[in-house]
Motif scaffolding. Structure first.
Motif, PDB file in Angstrom:
ATOM      1  N   GLY A 102      25.948  59.684 -35.094  1.00 26.48           N
ATOM      2  CA  GLY A 102      26.753  60.621 -34.326  1.00 26.48           C
ATOM      3  C   GLY A 102      28.203  60.198 -34.299  1.00 26.48           C
ATOM      4  O   GLY A 102      28.522  59.001 -34.308  1.00 26.48           O
ATOM      5  N   PHE A 103      29.096  61.206 -34.254  1.00 24.27           N
ATOM      6  CA  PHE A 103      30.530  60.941 -34.194  1.00 24.27           C
ATOM      7  C   PHE A 103      31.141  61.609 -32.973  1.00 24.27           C
ATOM      8  O   PHE A 103      30.888  62.784 -32.695  1.00 24.27           O
ATOM      9  N   SER A 104      31.947  60.843 -32.220  1.00 22.02           N
ATOM     10  CA  SER A 104      32.731  61.338 -31.102  1.00 22.02           C
ATOM     11  C   SER A 104      31.824  62.015 -30.059  1.00 22.02           C
ATOM     12  O   SER A 104      30.915  61.363 -29.537  1.00 22.02           O
ATOM     13  N   ALA A 153      30.699  51.582 -32.990  1.00 22.32           N
ATOM     14  CA  ALA A 153      31.971  51.294 -33.647  1.00 22.32           C
ATOM     15  C   ALA A 153      33.020  52.237 -33.092  1.00 22.32           C
ATOM     16  O   ALA A 153      32.763  53.420 -32.875  1.00 22.32           O
ATOM     17  N   THR A 154      34.227  51.709 -32.849  1.00 25.06           N
ATOM     18  CA  THR A 154      35.257  52.544 -32.246  1.00 25.06           C
ATOM     19  C   THR A 154      36.631  52.053 -32.648  1.00 25.06           C
ATOM     20  O   THR A 154      36.792  50.956 -33.195  1.00 25.06           O
ATOM     21  N   PHE A 159      42.128  57.910 -27.553  1.00 21.38           N
ATOM     22  CA  PHE A 159      42.504  58.805 -26.450  1.00 21.38           C
ATOM     23  C   PHE A 159      41.271  59.345 -25.736  1.00 21.38           C
ATOM     24  O   PHE A 159      41.302  59.587 -24.532  1.00 21.38           O
ATOM     25  N   HIS A 160      40.180  59.546 -26.458  1.00 20.15           N
ATOM     26  CA  HIS A 160      38.999  60.197 -25.892  1.00 20.15           C
ATOM     27  C   HIS A 160      37.980  59.205 -25.319  1.00 20.15           C
ATOM     28  O   HIS A 160      37.303  59.524 -24.343  1.00 20.15           O
ATOM     29  N   VAL A 161      37.848  58.039 -25.947  1.00 19.28           N
ATOM     30  CA  VAL A 161      36.793  57.093 -25.576  1.00 19.28           C
ATOM     31  C   VAL A 161      37.412  55.719 -25.304  1.00 19.28           C
ATOM     32  O   VAL A 161      37.765  54.989 -26.235  1.00 19.28           O
ATOM     33  N   PRO A 162      37.561  55.338 -24.034  1.00 21.68           N
ATOM     34  CA  PRO A 162      38.127  54.023 -23.711  1.00 21.68           C
ATOM     35  C   PRO A 162      37.221  52.891 -24.207  1.00 21.68           C
ATOM     36  O   PRO A 162      35.990  52.997 -24.156  1.00 21.68           O
ATOM     37  N   HIS A 187      43.844  50.385 -33.883  1.00 17.66           N
ATOM     38  CA  HIS A 187      44.764  51.445 -34.321  1.00 17.66           C
ATOM     39  C   HIS A 187      44.240  52.209 -35.535  1.00 17.66           C
ATOM     40  O   HIS A 187      44.985  52.555 -36.451  1.00 17.66           O
ATOM     41  N   ALA A 188      42.932  52.478 -35.534  1.00 20.44           N
ATOM     42  CA  ALA A 188      42.307  53.137 -36.684  1.00 20.44           C
ATOM     43  C   ALA A 188      42.325  54.652 -36.578  1.00 20.44           C
ATOM     44  O   ALA A 188      42.075  55.345 -37.566  1.00 20.44           O
TER      45      ALA A 188
END
Length: 206
Positions: A102-104, A153-154, A159-162, A187-188
Motif C-alpha cells: 500500500g502507498f500513502s 518505509a517513509t 507533509f501527510h505522514v509524520p 527528503h525523498a
C-alpha cells in the motif's frame, strides 16, 4: 457512503495461483496506477488484486483527524479490504500466502486493516503510512502476526505522514508480534522510491 466493490485483477489467475498480492492505491490514485508497480516486485506467479476506491479516495480527511470524521467511509474501506481478502481465501489460497502493498492513504488503510485483526499473512509493505486516528487507540488492535514481516518505509519530512506516527505504528505492530522493519529516507518526497521497491523485494517478496 459505501464504496462500490470494484476489484482490478492481474497477474496469475486467482484460481490457478498459490500466492496473492493485494495492492492498495493512495488518495487521488487508482487501482490501475498501483498495479503498474507489480512488474517491479518479485511477485511472478502471484495473483494481483487491487481494489478501487469510489471517487479515488478511501476516506475524505487526513488519517490523523478523529476517526469519526472519516466515517462512514473508513468502515466501508475496511470492508472492501475484508472482501478482497475473503475472495482470495475462497479461491483456496492460504492466509500465509497473501501479501499486501500500500502507498500513502492506501498504506494507512492496509495497516489499519491488518492491525485490527492481526493474522500471519505472507507480509506487507506500507510506503508512507501509519495507523489511523488523531491518536492511536491501542484497544482497536488485536491478534497475532506470528512474526509476519512488515516494511514501513517513509520520507522525512512528509507533509501527510509524520515520522513519529510511523514509529508509533511500528511499536503497535511489534506488540502484535510482527517482524517490523522501519526505513526513513531523508527528503525523498511523497513518492515510491526504487530503493523501497528493492527493500520490499528483499524483506517481503523473497
Amino acid at each position: 457512503m459505501k464504496h462500490t466493490f470494484d476489484l482490478l485483477k492481474t497477474g496469475e489467475e486467482l484460481n490457478k495461483a498459490t500466492k496473492a498480492l493485494v495492492m492498495v492505491h493512495g488518495r487521488g490514485g487508482s487501482a490501475v496506477d498501483i498495479v503498474r508497480l507489480a512488474p517491479h516486485l518479485s511477485v511472478d506467479g502471484y495473483a494481483v488484486l487491487a481494489p478501487q476506491a469510489t471517487n479515488n479516495s478511501w476516506y475524505p480527511h487526513s488519517f490523523m483527524v478523529p476517526t469519526i470524521q472519516n466515517e462512514p467511509w473508513l468502515t466501508a474501506a475496511l470492508q472492501v479490504m475484508e472482501q478482497t481478502v475473503q475472495q482470495i481465501l475462497d479461491a483456496g489460497i492460504d492466509t500465509e500466502h497473501i501479501y499486501f502493498f500500500g502507498f500513502s492513504q492506501g498504506a494507512c488503510l492496509t495497516l489499519e486493516f491488518l492491525a485490527r485483526n492481526a493474522r500471519k499473512y505472507g507480509g506487507a509493505a506500507a510506503i508512507i503510512g501509519g495507523l489511523i486516528g488523531e491518536t492511536i487507540q491501542q484497544e482497536r488492535y488485536h491478534g497475532d502476526f506470528g512474526q509476519m514481516p512488515i516494511l514501513l518505509a517513509t520520507s522525512h519530512p512528509d507533509f501527510h505522514v509524520p515520522q513519529m506516527r510511523v514509529h508509533e505504528s511500528a511499536e503497535i505492530l511489534r506488540g502484535l508480534h510482527a517482524d517490523v522493519t522501519e526505513k526513513i529516507y531523508e527528503h525523498a518526497g511523497h513518492t515510491i522510491l526504487q530503493e523501497e521497491i528493492d527493500l520490499a523485494n528483499r524483506l517481503i517478496f523473497r
